[in-house]
Design an enzyme around this catalytic site. Structure first.
Site, PDB file in Angstrom:
ATOM      1  N   GLU A 184       0.725  -0.962  -0.209  1.00 33.52           N
ATOM      2  CA  GLU A 184       0.041  -0.161   0.117  1.00 33.52           C
ATOM      3  C   GLU A 184       0.705   1.056   0.230  1.00 33.52           C
ATOM      4  O   GLU A 184       0.601   2.179   1.304  1.00 33.52           O
ATOM      5  CB  GLU A 184      -1.311  -0.343   0.898  1.00 33.52           C
ATOM      6  CG  GLU A 184      -2.122  -1.053   1.549  1.00 33.52           C
ATOM      7  CD  GLU A 184      -3.151  -0.835   2.251  1.00 33.52           C
ATOM      8  OE1 GLU A 184      -2.953  -0.030   3.293  1.00 33.52           O
ATOM      9  OE2 GLU A 184      -3.927  -1.646   2.060  1.00 33.52           O
ATOM     10  N   GLU A 231      -4.469  -8.492   0.681  1.00 36.63           N
ATOM     11  CA  GLU A 231      -5.344  -8.602   2.019  1.00 36.63           C
ATOM     12  C   GLU A 231      -6.591  -8.505   1.554  1.00 36.63           C
ATOM     13  O   GLU A 231      -6.981  -7.857   0.837  1.00 36.63           O
ATOM     14  CB  GLU A 231      -4.492  -7.318   2.794  1.00 36.63           C
ATOM     15  CG  GLU A 231      -3.487  -6.947   3.069  1.00 36.63           C
ATOM     16  CD  GLU A 231      -3.278  -6.123   3.941  1.00 36.63           C
ATOM     17  OE1 GLU A 231      -4.496  -5.348   4.815  1.00 36.63           O
ATOM     18  OE2 GLU A 231      -2.265  -5.458   3.963  1.00 36.63           O
TER      19      GLU A 231
HETATM   20  O1  LGS Z   1      -3.775  -4.106   9.355  1.00 36.10           O
HETATM   21  C1  LGS Z   1      -3.968  -3.320   8.135  1.00 36.10           C
HETATM   22  C2  LGS Z   1      -4.996  -3.259   7.621  1.00 36.10           C
HETATM   23  C3  LGS Z   1      -6.231  -3.332   7.871  1.00 36.10           C
HETATM   24  O2  LGS Z   1      -7.699  -2.430   7.298  1.00 36.10           O
HETATM   25  C4  LGS Z   1      -2.535  -3.214   7.131  1.00 36.10           C
HETATM   26  O3  LGS Z   1      -1.749  -3.125   8.316  1.00 36.10           O
HETATM   27  C5  LGS Z   1      -2.644  -3.047   5.773  1.00 36.10           C
HETATM   28  O4  LGS Z   1      -1.612  -3.300   5.234  1.00 36.10           O
HETATM   29  C6  LGS Z   1      -4.626  -2.167   5.637  1.00 36.10           C
HETATM   30  O5  LGS Z   1      -4.262  -1.035   5.074  1.00 36.10           O
HETATM   31  N1  LGS Z   1      -5.084  -2.694   6.231  1.00 36.10           N
HETATM   32  C7  LGS Z   1      -6.513  -2.026   6.411  1.00 36.10           C
HETATM   33  N2  LGS Z   1      -7.070  -1.654   5.204  1.00 36.10           N
HETATM   34  C8  LGS Z   1      -7.999  -1.566   5.177  1.00 36.10           C
HETATM   35  C9  LGS Z   1      -8.487   0.276   4.060  1.00 36.10           C
HETATM   36  C10 LGS Z   1     -10.066   0.370   4.397  1.00 36.10           C
HETATM   37  C11 LGS Z   1     -10.219   1.887   4.538  1.00 36.10           C
HETATM   38  C12 LGS Z   1     -11.510   1.939   4.429  1.00 36.10           C
HETATM   39  C13 LGS Z   1     -12.586   2.994   4.002  1.00 36.10           C
HETATM   40  C14 LGS Z   1     -13.949   2.703   4.076  1.00 36.10           C
HETATM   41  C15 LGS Z   1     -15.043   4.663   4.566  1.00 36.10           C
END
Ligand code: LGS
Length: 450
Positions: free
Chosen positions: A161, A355
């Site tokens: 990411e 992921e």
């Molecule tokens: O723990 C992180 C996970 C959890 O959710 C991990 O280290 C990352 O690589 C990753 O970013 N992770 C993650 N991402 C979800 C992002 C979603 C954002 C959604 C916002 C919605 C309104």
């Protein structure tokens, strides 16, 4: 149907699970520093986390019991090279080698991520990704990873990411190092990161000629509000396009993928950022455009989009009372259909889901079990959608569940649980959740039980 050699696995990252040891010789990284600044929801840090550096033998035995075939984890740059560029920490080499050997003994295929956000503090103090030397620092790190582990690992991922490193770390300041830089500097930082990716791919190709090398960006998926062709077009346009708000630029798919796969930045972005761009040389673009074996992609959710009367992009409403996870993120299973489908159509590269998963309010039941039915429902719907994308021709290489176990969820500390395995942080006891047993069956049957 998933391919016969479909990769089924679970994922973690070093800072979120490893923990520390006075004797381990690791250097400080930007998250060690960031956690001291009152930035984490529960005031915690990852000094102990899941204590994986002392418990990995137990964890790989649990993974074996769960039928896990592949494990995506990251090496900590500042554990391996404490100041980022100087001497290599032999204890770190020994630790990761022993982990890799232990994985093999348990029939688990390792996927190493080189960079999952924990940048060496000593290098951040020199400007981090904004420093034009930064690609070379990463190249050296990639060489050390290749020299130390290539005989024990066949799959590498350069960056996790990159959008978050730049967008959350350098533009918004929600993540370490907590900077709020102008758009111009963040674009330059992203360019350095992309060059670092290119140099790392080259280094790994030399040291691990038979390995597969990929890259794992992310992005919320634009989802067609209906199956009408014009809504599908609008969603695709939004997914690969730009938001007029320059402050959102880092959440873009194409700015981070077109250079890697096509060797050029997208025109729309070049036009939008014309006042903020630095000189982009052909040499840089050739370096960034190293052939890779797969596009890794972290996919959690999406947002509905439809076409307006003149085909313009309109953000559609979510359904009333739509489901949300413990993060209050929307549950949108078709993100695992449209995301891989759109990406495969544009880039024609194998897609690896690096992921996917959700945070749930997991509470141990009186019988000692963790009965996380919501996570099972979530995964059943999401993975079925991925299967549909595969059935329709998108080349999907595998799926990693985030996460193997509950862990330090960055700015949310320990308040959110993403694991298939429950961690009691007081005793470090692990308990496989119902979803872990359910996922075992999915892996065993290659998704036939979905
Ligand atoms: O723990 C992180 C996970 C959890 O959710 C991990 O280290 C990352 O690589 C990753 O970013 N992770 C993650 N991402 C979800 C992002 C979603 C954002 C959604 C916002 C919605 C309104």
């Amino acid at each position: 149907m998933f391919k016969n050699d479909f990769v089924w696995g679970v994922a973690t990252s070093s800072y979120q699970i490893e923990g520390r040891d006075q004797e381990d010789g690791a250097g400080l990284n930007i998250w060690d520093d960031f956690c001291k600044k009152g930035t984490i929801a529960d005031g915690s840090n990852a000094d102990v986390a899941c204590d994986m550096i002392h418990r990995y033998k137990e964890d790989f035995a649990i993974m074996k019991m769960m039928g896990v075939k592949a494990y995506r984890f990251s090496v900590s740059w500042s554990r391996l090279i404490p100041d980022g560029i100087g001497e290599v920490n032999k204890k770190a080499v020994e630790l990761y080698r022993d982990m890799l050997i232990c994985m093999k003994e348990n029939g688990i295929k390792p996927f190493i991520t080189l960079f999952h956000w924990e940048y060496p503090l000593a290098l951040e103090e020199k400007g981090g990704w904004v420093n034009s030397e930064s690609p070379k620092w990463f190249e050296r790190y990639a060489q050390v990873v290749g020299e130390s582990f290539a005989d024990l690992c066949d799959d590498f991922i350069t960056f996790n990411e990159p959008q978050c490193t730049i967008g959350l770390g350098y533009l918004r300041g929600y993540h370490a190092p907590g900077k709020k830089l102008p758009v111009k500097d963040t674009l330059f930082a992203a360019h350095n990161l992309l060059k670092a990716h290119g140099l790392a791919v080259k280094a790994l190709r030399k040291l691990a000629p038979n390995a597969r090398v990929g890259y794992a960006p992310t992005c919320g998926v634009a989802l067609p509000a209906t199956n009408k062709p014009e809504d599908i077009e609008a969603a695709k346009k939004r997914y690969f396009g730009f938001d007029e708000d320059k402050g959102n630029w880092a959440w873009n798919v194409t700015w981070f993928l077109d250079p890697v796969i096509f060797g050029r930045y997208p025109e729309e972005g070049i036009e939008l950022f014309k006042d903020d761009l630095f000189e982009i040389t052909d040499e840089d673009m050739e370096l960034i455009n190293q052939p890779i074996d797969f596009i890794g992609q972290n996919i959690y959710n999406g947002y509905p989009v439809s076409a307006g009367a003149n085909g313009e992009i309109v953000y559609a409403d979510r359904d009333r009372g739509y489901n949300q996870t413990a993060m209050t993120w929307p549950v949108t299973p078709d993100a695992l259909y449209w995301g891989p489908k759109f990406l495969y159509e544009r880039y024609k590269k194998d897609i690896l889901i690096t992921e996917n998963g959700m945070a749930d309010c997991d509470i141990p039941a009186p019988d000692g079990g963790i009965h996380d039915g919501s996570r099972i429902a979530f995964l059943d719907k999401y993975i079925s959608n991925l299967q549909k994308a595969a059935d329709e021709g998108a080349s999907i290489m595998g799926y990693f569940h985030w996460s193997y176990c509950d862990n330090f969820e960055w700015a949310d500390g320990y308040t959110k649980r993403f694991g298939l395995v429950y961690v009691d942080y007081t005793t470090q006891k692990r308990t496989i959740k119902d979803s872990g047993f359910w996922f075992k069956k999915v892996m065993e049957t290659n998704g036939a039980n979905l």
